[in-house]
Design a protein around this motif. Structure first.
Motif, PDB file in Angstrom:
ATOM      1  N   LEU A  97       0.816  -1.216   0.000  1.00  0.00           N
ATOM      2  CA  LEU A  97       0.000   0.000   0.000  1.00  0.00           C
ATOM      3  C   LEU A  97       0.847   1.262   0.000  1.00  0.00           C
ATOM      4  N   ARG A  98       1.959   1.262   0.715  1.00  0.00           N
ATOM      5  CA  ARG A  98       2.823   2.454   0.735  1.00  0.00           C
ATOM      6  C   ARG A  98       3.349   2.770  -0.662  1.00  0.00           C
ATOM      7  N   ALA A  99       3.721   1.754  -1.422  1.00  0.00           N
ATOM      8  CA  ALA A  99       4.219   1.990  -2.777  1.00  0.00           C
ATOM      9  C   ALA A  99       3.097   2.518  -3.664  1.00  0.00           C
ATOM     10  N   ILE A 100       1.896   2.012  -3.479  1.00  0.00           N
ATOM     11  CA  ILE A 100       0.754   2.462  -4.278  1.00  0.00           C
ATOM     12  C   ILE A 100       0.381   3.898  -3.931  1.00  0.00           C
ATOM     13  N   LEU A 101       0.363   4.227  -2.635  1.00  0.00           N
ATOM     14  CA  LEU A 101      -0.133   5.530  -2.180  1.00  0.00           C
ATOM     15  C   LEU A 101       0.934   6.607  -2.069  1.00  0.00           C
ATOM     16  N   GLY A 102       2.187   6.243  -1.934  1.00  0.00           N
ATOM     17  CA  GLY A 102       3.225   7.244  -1.734  1.00  0.00           C
ATOM     18  C   GLY A 102       3.145   7.816  -0.327  1.00  0.00           C
ATOM     19  N   ASP A 103       3.609   9.049  -0.154  1.00  0.00           N
ATOM     20  CA  ASP A 103       3.630   9.668   1.173  1.00  0.00           C
ATOM     21  C   ASP A 103       2.363  10.445   1.498  1.00  0.00           C
ATOM     22  N   GLY A 104       1.484  10.623   0.545  1.00  0.00           N
ATOM     23  CA  GLY A 104       0.179  11.226   0.804  1.00  0.00           C
ATOM     24  C   GLY A 104       0.215  12.735   0.817  1.00  0.00           C
ATOM     25  N   PRO A 105      -0.955  13.313   0.870  1.00  0.00           N
ATOM     26  CA  PRO A 105      -2.219  12.603   0.971  1.00  0.00           C
ATOM     27  C   PRO A 105      -2.604  11.949  -0.355  1.00  0.00           C
ATOM     28  N   ALA A 106      -3.144  10.755  -0.225  1.00  0.00           N
ATOM     29  CA  ALA A 106      -3.571   9.995  -1.403  1.00  0.00           C
ATOM     30  C   ALA A 106      -4.562   8.927  -0.961  1.00  0.00           C
ATOM     31  N   PHE A 107      -5.374   8.475  -1.910  1.00  0.00           N
ATOM     32  CA  PHE A 107      -6.328   7.411  -1.630  1.00  0.00           C
ATOM     33  C   PHE A 107      -6.504   6.556  -2.868  1.00  0.00           C
ATOM     34  N   ILE A 108      -7.020   5.343  -2.663  1.00  0.00           N
ATOM     35  CA  ILE A 108      -7.296   4.451  -3.788  1.00  0.00           C
ATOM     36  C   ILE A 108      -8.564   4.948  -4.485  1.00  0.00           C
ATOM     37  N   ALA A 109      -8.480   5.191  -5.764  1.00  0.00           N
ATOM     38  CA  ALA A 109      -9.594   5.795  -6.505  1.00  0.00           C
ATOM     39  C   ALA A 109     -10.883   5.005  -6.353  1.00  0.00           C
ATOM     40  N   ASP A 110     -10.812   3.679  -6.425  1.00  0.00           N
ATOM     41  CA  ASP A 110     -12.018   2.856  -6.324  1.00  0.00           C
ATOM     42  C   ASP A 110     -12.446   2.585  -4.891  1.00  0.00           C
ATOM     43  N   GLN A 111     -11.575   2.835  -3.927  1.00  0.00           N
ATOM     44  CA  GLN A 111     -11.873   2.601  -2.510  1.00  0.00           C
ATOM     45  C   GLN A 111     -11.229   3.694  -1.666  1.00  0.00           C
ATOM     46  N   PRO A 112     -11.861   4.871  -1.612  1.00  0.00           N
ATOM     47  CA  PRO A 112     -11.236   6.005  -0.930  1.00  0.00           C
ATOM     48  C   PRO A 112     -11.045   5.815   0.575  1.00  0.00           C
ATOM     49  N   VAL A 113     -11.622   4.776   1.172  1.00  0.00           N
ATOM     50  CA  VAL A 113     -11.371   4.497   2.587  1.00  0.00           C
ATOM     51  C   VAL A 113      -9.913   4.069   2.770  1.00  0.00           C
TER      52      VAL A 113
END
Length: 179
Positions: A97-113
């Motif tokens: 998840l860290r690689a997908i999201l980076g340091d943020g702020p960020a969220f998964i487009a299909d699952q913003p939770v």
């Protein structure tokens, strides 16, 4: 970066009909599967919206943002830089998840939770929750969070979702059989 993992588990499970965090998949509670998948990705894990854990902030019944708000305040008070939030009903979280999201702020487009949120956003979320907008996606946009694409992540909303996932699990070879 010190990262607090927050399992958002304060929902009413209306579509599920009972507490879905307690629902079993292959004999294991959904919430336990999520905690196990999240633990190696963060420095500490906290449950939000249920005991034992943090109560939603400012009160329950406001949706996942109230759990995220509790986590952000806890993170800031305990020296964490950010919160990695996940729902209690996603039993197969990606291990990266860290690689997908980076340091943020960020969220998964299909699952913003599923998102990474700087702890510095705690007071801003307090103010946001005084309004009527409880959408995590809109909160993300308001903070400038980026929506990241990720492979599909199973999410359980109904007993049929759980049943279908259980059936899909049984048809998949075990990881060591795939080699």
């Amino acid at each position: 970066m010190r990262l607090l993992g927050a399992v958002l588990a304060g929902g009413l499970s209306r579509r599920f009909g009972s507490d879905k965090a307690e629902a079993l998949l292959d004999g294991e509670r959904l919430i336990d599967r999520v905690v196990a998948a999240l633990t190696p990705q963060v420095d500490a894990v906290i449950l939000c919206g249920r005991a034992p854990g943090l109560p939603d902030r400012p009160v329950g019944g406001l949706g996942p943002l109230a759990g995220l708000n509790a986590a952000l305040h806890h993170a800031r008070a305990h020296g964490f830089d950010a919160v990695l939030s996940v729902p209690c009903d996603a039993p197969y979280l990606p291990h990266d998840l860290r690689a997908i999201l980076g340091d943020g702020p960020a969220f998964i487009a299909d699952q913003p939770v599923i998102g990474i949120w700087p702890a510095a956003l705690a007071d801003r979320l307090d103010v946001h929750l005084r309004g009527d907008d409880r959408s995590l996606r809109r909160w993300g946009r308001a903070t400038g969070a980026s929506a990241r694409n990720a492979p599909p992540i199973a999410n359980i909303n109904t007993p049929a979702d759980l049943s279908a996932l259980g059936l899909a699990d049984q048809s998949q070879p075990a990881p060591d059989e795939q080699l």
